[in-house]
Enzyme design. Structure first.
Site, mmCIF file in Angstrom:
data_model
loop_
_atom_site.group_PDB
_atom_site.id
_atom_site.type_symbol
_atom_site.label_atom_id
_atom_site.label_comp_id
_atom_site.label_asym_id
_atom_site.label_seq_id
_atom_site.Cartn_x
_atom_site.Cartn_y
_atom_site.Cartn_z
ATOM 1 N N ARG A 5 -33.865 -26.965 -2.661
ATOM 2 C CA ARG A 5 -33.548 -27.708 -1.446
ATOM 3 C C ARG A 5 -34.742 -27.667 -0.496
ATOM 4 O O ARG A 5 -35.265 -26.588 -0.182
ATOM 5 C CB ARG A 5 -32.334 -27.078 -0.767
ATOM 6 C CG ARG A 5 -31.942 -27.685 0.564
ATOM 7 C CD ARG A 5 -31.203 -28.983 0.390
ATOM 8 N NE ARG A 5 -30.589 -29.406 1.649
ATOM 9 C CZ ARG A 5 -29.922 -30.530 1.800
ATOM 10 N NH1 ARG A 5 -29.764 -31.353 0.767
ATOM 11 N NH2 ARG A 5 -29.392 -30.844 2.970
ATOM 12 N N SER B 114 0.812 -1.215 0.000
ATOM 13 C CA SER B 114 0.000 0.000 0.000
ATOM 14 C C SER B 114 0.848 1.268 0.000
ATOM 15 O O SER B 114 0.296 2.369 -0.029
ATOM 16 C CB SER B 114 -0.930 0.006 1.222
ATOM 17 O OG SER B 114 -1.838 -1.084 1.169
ATOM 18 N N TRP C 14 3.122 -10.559 -6.369
ATOM 19 C CA TRP C 14 1.674 -10.631 -6.595
ATOM 20 C C TRP C 14 1.301 -9.973 -7.912
ATOM 21 O O TRP C 14 0.398 -9.147 -7.987
ATOM 22 C CB TRP C 14 0.893 -10.018 -5.424
ATOM 23 C CG TRP C 14 1.092 -10.748 -4.134
ATOM 24 C CD1 TRP C 14 1.688 -10.290 -3.014
ATOM 25 C CD2 TRP C 14 0.707 -12.111 -3.851
ATOM 26 N NE1 TRP C 14 1.707 -11.264 -2.042
ATOM 27 C CE2 TRP C 14 1.109 -12.396 -2.528
ATOM 28 C CE3 TRP C 14 0.065 -13.112 -4.587
ATOM 29 C CZ2 TRP C 14 0.892 -13.622 -1.918
ATOM 30 C CZ3 TRP C 14 -0.142 -14.347 -3.983
ATOM 31 C CH2 TRP C 14 0.259 -14.605 -2.668
ATOM 32 N N GLU D 290 -5.251 -3.654 -5.589
ATOM 33 C CA GLU D 290 -5.481 -2.366 -6.255
ATOM 34 C C GLU D 290 -6.125 -1.356 -5.309
ATOM 35 O O GLU D 290 -7.071 -0.663 -5.639
ATOM 36 C CB GLU D 290 -6.296 -2.563 -7.535
ATOM 37 C CG GLU D 290 -5.534 -3.427 -8.535
ATOM 38 C CD GLU D 290 -6.098 -3.374 -9.932
ATOM 39 O OE1 GLU D 290 -6.768 -2.398 -10.256
ATOM 40 O OE2 GLU D 290 -5.847 -4.327 -10.685
ATOM 41 N N ALA E 21 -8.446 0.451 -13.772
ATOM 42 C CA ALA E 21 -8.684 -0.938 -13.391
ATOM 43 C C ALA E 21 -9.640 -1.034 -12.210
ATOM 44 O O ALA E 21 -10.471 -1.948 -12.139
ATOM 45 C CB ALA E 21 -7.355 -1.613 -13.055
ATOM 46 N N THR F 50 -0.182 -10.393 -11.460
ATOM 47 C CA THR F 50 -0.999 -11.206 -12.359
ATOM 48 C C THR F 50 -0.371 -11.252 -13.750
ATOM 49 O O THR F 50 0.081 -10.236 -14.273
ATOM 50 C CB THR F 50 -2.419 -10.633 -12.450
ATOM 51 O OG1 THR F 50 -3.023 -10.685 -11.157
ATOM 52 C CG2 THR F 50 -3.279 -11.441 -13.421
#
Length: 431
Positions: free
Chosen positions: A314, A176, A203, A410, A288, A205
């Site tokens: 159910r 951060s 991290w 993000e 993003a 992607t």
């Protein structure tokens, strides 16, 4: 007072007022007034706010995702496998970098781009993450800040999904707090016209399969942050490694890794020419984040649909469907309300963005709120499945695990709270 004022309207004007149907007709069955039927899948009629083009784009994206992504997501999640051909499939449909004008991109509205992410995330947040990194973070960054040569070299192939991208900002010691990044760039000691980049990103992607990596690094001489396009084909052996990060609890259907740079030579022409500081990466992240804000509504809507179907089928306690019980209905009502409100808010921000009126704080608000509410409601809807929620075949647990990540990356939810708090009070709470 209002009734008395009506008496002052000339009688001939009353004839021009829209007339309401008789009460009995207004509250009759749906067949008598189909336009007023409550649609549980679109409670506040958000589709009425979309243009014909946006509806067509959403339909194309939904059909592709339901027919081609849904059948393979469960096994992909189990195996922690991402098929990079997915980005080529999306490219063939014009879904990559869709809001970009030119360079083989569709040039659609911001809302239309968000509807694409919602369709993809309805299947899995991991699939949306892979697409968002390609479209918003890397293609968007190149389009907004790259040189003309960089745009022409990379964007057409990225739009087709034949060139894959990754975005390197987050570091092992700085998530951060990107301003404290340790990755540095300095003049290469032996290659004229090159910089040497060293450091680690984590991290990330798409990094293990990416052809071009948008890496943000500090210039050693000035300390200013600049963006560099690290082209894997230009990197000598040993200077660039992108190992995958395995055994994740969420986003298992996407591929995540690191970027490790060791005196990696990068041509100076691969540096973004003008943008300096964190405004560059934050601008990419803002686009993003908007996609995430509308995307997570797709995940929540899928949770609602799955929980509703399960509750109707159910039976418990004398053969009654679970949907008959008040606690179950409240869970569905809460989730449906938050999904409807979140979708409307995201559409509004998208419209403002295209009008040049959106602020980063608006995006922070919808990203934070929608991610928080999607996660909270998905967790509650999971309870409807009882012990069956443990089985991955029901899908709800996969969404819950994924949505924790969307709330975190993000801009973690609390960080967006501080962004909003600063905007509201004028006081910086980060330090």
């Amino acid at each position: 007072m209002y009734l008395r004022n009506l008496s002052r309207i000339p009688r001939q004007c009353l004839a021009n007022l829209p007339r309401r149907a008789p009460a009995a007709q207004r509250f009759a069955s749906s067949s008598a007034s189909p336009s007023s039927v409550f649609d549980w899948s679109d409670p506040l009629m958000s589709k009425a706010l979309l243009t014909e083009d946006e509806l067509a784009i959403a339909d194309t994206a939904e059909r592709y995702c339901q027919e081609h992504l849904l059948p393979r997501v469960l096994q992909a999640y189990r195996d922690e496998h991402y098929d990079k051909k997915i980005l080529q499939e999306m490219g063939e449909l014009g879904l990559l970098g869709a809001t970009i004008d030119g360079y083989g991109c569709a040039g659609v509205s911001t809302v239309a781009g968000g509807l694409i992410t919602r369709a993809v995330e309805r299947i899995d947040s991991g699939y949306r993450s892979g697409m968002s990194v390609q479209s918003s973070l890397v293609m968007g960054g190149i389009y907004e800040f790259g040189s003309q040569e960089q745009k022409e070299k990379y964007l057409p192939g990225m739009a087709k999904g034949t060139i894959l991208g990754a975005f390197g900002l987050t570091e092992p010691n700085h998530g951060s707090d990107p301003g404290s990044m340790e990755t540095t760039a300095k003049p290469h000691p032996s290659k004229k016209g090159y910089v040497s980049i060293s450091g680690s990103k984590t991290w990330i992607t798409n990094s293990p399969i990416a052809d071009v990596l948008l890496v943000w690094a500090k210039l050693q001489e000035t300390g200013k942050i600049r963006g560099f396009l690290v082209d894997r084909s230009q990197c000598p052996p040993g200077t660039l490694e992108t190992p995958p990060i395995k055994n994740k609890n969420g986003l298992r259907a996407s591929i995540t890794g690191m970027i490790q740079l060791d005196e990696c030579p990068v041509p100076e022409e691969n540096m973004f020419p003008d943008i300096e500081g964190l405004r560059g990466p934050f601008s990419c992240l803002n686009s993003a984040r908007y996609g995430i804000a509308l995307g997570v509504m797709g995940a929540l809507e899928d949770c609602i649909a799955r929980a509703r179907e399960y509750a109707l089928e159910r039976t418990q306690f004398k053969g009654n469907p679970l949907a008959k019980y008040q606690l179950v209905q409240k869970k569905l009502a809460d989730a449906s309300t938050d999904a409807a409100y979140g979708t409307l808010a995201a559409i509004q921000v998208g419209r403002l963005k295209d009008q040049g009126k959106a602020t980063p704080e608006m995006v922070s608000m919808v990203k934070r709120q929608n991610c928080d509410k999607a996660l909270q409601n998905a967790r509650v809807l999971q309870e409807i499945f009882g012990g069956n929620a443990v089985s991955d075949e029901y899908g709800i647990g996969r969404h819950v695990a994924n949505l924790f990540v969307t709330q975190t990356y993000e801009g973690q939810s609390d960080i967006h709270s501080l962004i909003l708090g600063r905007a509201i009070t004028g006081i910086q709470a980060f330090v």
